[in-house]
Motif scaffolding. Sequence first.
Motif, PDB file in Angstrom:
ATOM      1  N   ARG A 189      27.373  51.080  27.619  1.00 43.78           N
ATOM      2  CA  ARG A 189      28.402  51.084  26.576  1.00 43.78           C
ATOM      3  C   ARG A 189      27.923  51.682  25.266  1.00 43.78           C
ATOM      4  N   THR A 190      26.617  51.861  25.106  1.00 43.53           N
ATOM      5  CA  THR A 190      26.081  52.489  23.896  1.00 43.53           C
ATOM      6  C   THR A 190      24.970  53.454  24.290  1.00 43.53           C
ATOM      7  N   GLU A 191      24.595  54.314  23.371  1.00 42.69           N
ATOM      8  CA  GLU A 191      23.550  55.291  23.655  1.00 42.69           C
ATOM      9  C   GLU A 191      22.149  54.725  23.423  1.00 42.69           C
ATOM     10  N   SER A 192      22.069  53.595  22.746  1.00 42.05           N
ATOM     11  CA  SER A 192      20.760  53.032  22.431  1.00 42.05           C
ATOM     12  C   SER A 192      20.853  51.516  22.325  1.00 42.05           C
ATOM     13  N   ALA A 193      19.698  50.879  22.151  1.00 44.21           N
ATOM     14  CA  ALA A 193      19.617  49.428  21.981  1.00 44.21           C
ATOM     15  C   ALA A 193      18.490  49.137  20.991  1.00 44.21           C
ATOM     16  N   VAL A 194      18.357  47.875  20.608  1.00 46.37           N
ATOM     17  CA  VAL A 194      17.344  47.488  19.616  1.00 46.37           C
ATOM     18  C   VAL A 194      16.316  46.570  20.270  1.00 46.37           C
ATOM     19  N   TYR A 195      15.058  46.909  20.065  1.00 46.33           N
ATOM     20  CA  TYR A 195      13.954  46.113  20.618  1.00 46.33           C
ATOM     21  C   TYR A 195      13.281  45.328  19.494  1.00 46.33           C
ATOM     22  N   MET A 196      13.048  44.047  19.751  1.00 44.47           N
ATOM     23  CA  MET A 196      12.358  43.182  18.795  1.00 44.47           C
ATOM     24  C   MET A 196      10.942  42.912  19.319  1.00 44.47           C
ATOM     25  N   PRO A 197       9.944  43.694  18.894  1.00 46.79           N
ATOM     26  CA  PRO A 197       8.600  43.592  19.490  1.00 46.79           C
ATOM     27  C   PRO A 197       7.874  42.294  19.178  1.00 46.79           C
ATOM     28  N   HIS A 198       8.239  41.637  18.066  1.00 46.92           N
ATOM     29  CA  HIS A 198       7.527  40.415  17.683  1.00 46.92           C
ATOM     30  C   HIS A 198       8.183  39.147  18.235  1.00 46.92           C
ATOM     31  N   ALA A 199       9.332  39.292  18.886  1.00 49.78           N
ATOM     32  CA  ALA A 199       9.995  38.129  19.474  1.00 49.78           C
ATOM     33  C   ALA A 199       9.186  37.626  20.659  1.00 49.78           C
ATOM     34  N   VAL A 200       9.200  36.326  20.867  1.00 46.81           N
ATOM     35  CA  VAL A 200       8.449  35.738  21.974  1.00 46.81           C
ATOM     36  C   VAL A 200       9.359  34.821  22.782  1.00 46.81           C
ATOM     37  N   VAL A 201       8.904  34.498  23.970  1.00 44.26           N
ATOM     38  CA  VAL A 201       9.574  33.526  24.831  1.00 44.26           C
ATOM     39  C   VAL A 201       8.633  32.347  25.025  1.00 44.26           C
ATOM     40  N   VAL A 202       9.127  31.148  24.758  1.00 41.86           N
ATOM     41  CA  VAL A 202       8.313  29.939  24.865  1.00 41.86           C
ATOM     42  C   VAL A 202       8.787  29.117  26.056  1.00 41.86           C
ATOM     43  N   ASN A 203       7.853  28.718  26.889  1.00 42.53           N
ATOM     44  CA  ASN A 203       8.179  27.778  27.960  1.00 42.53           C
ATOM     45  C   ASN A 203       8.322  26.408  27.307  1.00 42.53           C
ATOM     46  N   VAL A 204       9.556  26.014  27.016  1.00 40.68           N
ATOM     47  CA  VAL A 204       9.801  24.808  26.224  1.00 40.68           C
ATOM     48  C   VAL A 204       9.324  23.553  26.943  1.00 40.68           C
ATOM     49  N   ALA A 205       9.450  23.514  28.263  1.00 35.04           N
ATOM     50  CA  ALA A 205       8.986  22.345  29.014  1.00 35.04           C
ATOM     51  C   ALA A 205       7.482  22.144  28.825  1.00 35.04           C
ATOM     52  N   HIS A 206       6.704  23.218  28.956  1.00 35.77           N
ATOM     53  CA  HIS A 206       5.253  23.112  28.774  1.00 35.77           C
ATOM     54  C   HIS A 206       4.904  22.766  27.329  1.00 35.77           C
ATOM     55  N   TYR A 207       5.624  23.373  26.414  1.00 29.14           N
ATOM     56  CA  TYR A 207       5.352  23.123  24.994  1.00 29.14           C
ATOM     57  C   TYR A 207       5.633  21.680  24.603  1.00 29.14           C
ATOM     58  N   THR A 208       6.792  21.147  25.001  1.00 30.05           N
ATOM     59  CA  THR A 208       7.124  19.777  24.607  1.00 30.05           C
ATOM     60  C   THR A 208       6.169  18.772  25.249  1.00 30.05           C
ATOM     61  N   GLN A 209       5.703  19.064  26.454  1.00 29.37           N
ATOM     62  CA  GLN A 209       4.702  18.197  27.074  1.00 29.37           C
ATOM     63  C   GLN A 209       3.421  18.171  26.246  1.00 29.37           C
ATOM     64  N   ALA A 210       2.992  19.353  25.794  1.00 28.09           N
ATOM     65  CA  ALA A 210       1.776  19.428  24.978  1.00 28.09           C
ATOM     66  C   ALA A 210       1.987  18.764  23.617  1.00 28.09           C
ATOM     67  N   LEU A 211       3.182  18.937  23.042  1.00 29.76           N
ATOM     68  CA  LEU A 211       3.479  18.344  21.737  1.00 29.76           C
ATOM     69  C   LEU A 211       3.434  16.824  21.828  1.00 29.76           C
ATOM     70  N   TRP A 212       4.045  16.271  22.872  1.00 30.00           N
ATOM     71  CA  TRP A 212       4.024  14.816  23.023  1.00 30.00           C
ATOM     72  C   TRP A 212       2.609  14.313  23.325  1.00 30.00           C
ATOM     73  N   GLN A 213       1.881  15.037  24.172  1.00 34.76           N
ATOM     74  CA  GLN A 213       0.523  14.612  24.500  1.00 34.76           C
ATOM     75  C   GLN A 213      -0.369  14.589  23.267  1.00 34.76           C
ATOM     76  N   SER A 214      -0.155  15.544  22.365  1.00 37.18           N
ATOM     77  CA  SER A 214      -0.954  15.557  21.127  1.00 37.18           C
ATOM     78  C   SER A 214      -0.670  14.318  20.294  1.00 37.18           C
ATOM     79  N   CYS A 215       0.582  13.826  20.332  1.00 39.18           N
ATOM     80  CA  CYS A 215       0.924  12.586  19.629  1.00 39.18           C
ATOM     81  C   CYS A 215       0.248  11.391  20.296  1.00 39.18           C
ATOM     82  N   VAL A 216       0.305  11.358  21.622  1.00 39.88           N
ATOM     83  CA  VAL A 216      -0.304  10.252  22.370  1.00 39.88           C
ATOM     84  C   VAL A 216      -1.806  10.180  22.118  1.00 39.88           C
ATOM     85  N   ASN A 217      -2.441  11.348  22.056  1.00 41.69           N
ATOM     86  CA  ASN A 217      -3.900  11.394  21.897  1.00 41.69           C
ATOM     87  C   ASN A 217      -4.383  10.767  20.592  1.00 41.69           C
ATOM     88  N   THR A 218      -3.511  10.642  19.612  1.00 46.33           N
ATOM     89  CA  THR A 218      -3.906  10.034  18.334  1.00 46.33           C
ATOM     90  C   THR A 218      -3.948   8.512  18.410  1.00 46.33           C
TER      91      THR A 218
END
Length: 470
Positions: A189-218
């Motif tokens: 539908r268009t001749e071009s698109a926009v790329y965001m090179p600094h955007a990232v994808v986070v595995n939220v399940a893995h991240y929230t597990q690590a975030l909670w574990q860091s709380c538990v470790n204290t």
Amino acid sequence: MGIDLSLFVSGLGSSRKDGRFLFGNHGALKLSGRTGVVLLRSRCNGSTRFLCMRTGGEDKRRVLIVGGGLAGLAVAHFWIQKGGFVNILDTHTAGNGGATKAAAGLLHPFTPKLKKCWRGDDGVRSALELISSVGAIHAVNSCGVLRLAKSEQVMQEYYAPALRDYPDELEVWNAKTIAERCPGVNNSRTESAVYMPHAVVVNVAHYTQALWQSCVNTGRASYQLIDQSSVIDQQQKQCDPEYEYESERTINQARIHQVATKWGADVIVVAAGAKTPWMTSALSEVPVRPCRGQNLHFVPAAAGTTGLKMAVLGEKYLVPMGSHLVCGASFEYPKTPGNFESENVLFAKEDLGIASDQLLETVQERVYSPMRSLKCSHASVGVRALPLRSHFGSVPLAGKSRKQIRLPGIEHTAVWYFTGLGSRGLLHHALVGRMLVDAIFSGDETVLPIEVRRLTKGDMKAVQVCAEPQ
């Protein structure tokens, strides 16, 4: 203020039965019998502020957090950093309920029109700092994101100015580059698109597990699971549909009060997403509306890969997540906004029929043609808490309730809230979570930006609310 706290602490043995000392016109000092936290109560406005002090030099301030998603876990992390203790109350394990469960993990500062989100750059920076600090950098995929324009008009009207304004953050890709870097992506539908090179994808399940574990470790964090399904009288519910609404709020409030009293909570923070108004009457007016979002998860039909190496945003999104692709998301609103029975339907289990109707044809025809050769393995579902929009766009809600609750042993317990993250929980959870904890510890709600403290019509006027979303 001319108050000698050392004299106050040393004189506790001769204190009154209620543990209160008066100092002229300045106010009163009180030592909580549950946690030993010294409180200052002003005679001028009746407000209560923590002095971050405890006998023995240890601050054991306790917070009960209702909700264990991105918002609640962020508050828990920053609270512990301040030296406090946390207890999280939820119907699901940490990071496994609400909108967090269905989060696709896209992290970047741009709106669909490639304008900057409210505090977008700060949000990305805060999120990545928190992810790194809890040892979850492995959950981050720096693959970038390709944004497809819906039409050439959108490309010229919105994307072209953004490319001029943010030349270091956005790149224009022509059809040849798209074909080489993302084979199979449909950009007809268009001749071009926009790329965001600094955007990232986070595995939220893995991240929230690590975030909670860091709380538990204290050693300063605990988690309490509750069974919501067992507390509603099903027979009475059939006779009176409104019973469930009143009953759920009453039961939630009673349970929160019970846990807060037994555990000795000094503060309650409700971060229950779209169910925040259902938790306690103190937050019944929080202006969020539920919107269910479902994702479809695809895997290769035979041995091989899904073929997509980066996230693609069109009318819907495709996000590579390990060996599968996440396709989303549906937008499902209650048939009757404000009606409990209608809204409660959104919290039911996933519905592959609805998800497929909203997602499959659009993605196959307009985003990624090879989707036809992939196999749908399952769906995930979450309910977003959408805030009322302001001229800043979609901004989270955080602050202190106008109402306080009474618990045994203390006159008033403050109730704070953190909700309205909408589809941008990953972007704003760390930034606003830290702000909220700073506000609570300082005893000053104005530490929070005025944009997030909007509960009433007056609050909304203060930030120039627009009726139409940007």
